[in-house]
Design an enzyme around this catalytic site. Structure first.
Site, PDB file in Angstrom:
ATOM      1  N   GLU A  40     -25.366 -25.444 -26.576  1.00  0.00           N
ATOM      2  CA  GLU A  40     -26.088 -26.111 -25.485  1.00  0.00           C
ATOM      3  C   GLU A  40     -25.478 -27.460 -25.164  1.00  0.00           C
ATOM      4  O   GLU A  40     -25.418 -27.860 -24.005  1.00  0.00           O
ATOM      5  CB  GLU A  40     -27.577 -26.246 -25.811  1.00  0.00           C
ATOM      6  CG  GLU A  40     -28.342 -26.830 -24.632  1.00  0.00           C
ATOM      7  CD  GLU A  40     -29.795 -26.417 -24.551  1.00  0.00           C
ATOM      8  OE1 GLU A  40     -30.453 -26.861 -23.602  1.00  0.00           O
ATOM      9  OE2 GLU A  40     -30.259 -25.657 -25.415  1.00  0.00           O
ATOM     10  N   THR A  41     -25.007 -28.160 -26.175  1.00  0.00           N
ATOM     11  CA  THR A  41     -24.376 -29.458 -25.935  1.00  0.00           C
ATOM     12  C   THR A  41     -23.115 -29.307 -25.087  1.00  0.00           C
ATOM     13  O   THR A  41     -22.928 -30.019 -24.095  1.00  0.00           O
ATOM     14  CB  THR A  41     -24.044 -30.144 -27.279  1.00  0.00           C
ATOM     15  OG1 THR A  41     -25.257 -30.350 -28.000  1.00  0.00           O
ATOM     16  CG2 THR A  41     -23.345 -31.474 -27.064  1.00  0.00           C
TER      17      THR A  41
END
Length: 114
Positions: free
Chosen positions: A39-40
């Site tokens: 997600e980062t």
């Protein structure tokens, strides 16, 4: 989490994360840590794609865990699949130091005006 960025652009984001400190009780890389890395990386790509004055907000993440990692680092490569005005979707491949795939994820972010 110890994430390091190696490359960041709207088409592709590369980063790595240590396994140590990101494990579950059995000493394996925690699946949630893989999700955080995915997600980062995808969110950074979406934010760069969105441009100044806009933000990227994750709205959907899925991850498949293929194998475990117990030491070293894992590296994630986020590749843009779709980049529109309101949505951006990235495919994220996470591999161990031997190049074996640990996790495959997909992230979709909504792009909004700040």
């Amino acid at each position: 989490m110890g994430i390091e960025f190696l490359e960041a652009g709207p088409e592709r984001v590369v980063g790595r994360m240590p396994v140590e400190g990101n494990t579950q009780p059995y000493g394996l890389l925690h699946g949630g840590a893989s999700a955080v890395l995915a997600e980062t990386l995808g969110s950074v790509g979406a934010a760069v794609h969105a441009g100044p004055g806009r933000v990227a907000v994750g709205i959907e993440l899925n991850a498949t865990h293929h194998r475990s990692a117990t030491s070293g680092h894992v590296t994630g490569i986020a590749t843009r699949l779709h980049g529109g005005r309101t949505l951006a979707t990235y495919d994220i491949e996470i591999s161990d130091e031997q190049g074996r795939r640990v996790c495959t994820a997909r992230l979709t972010c909504m792009l909004r005006d700040r």
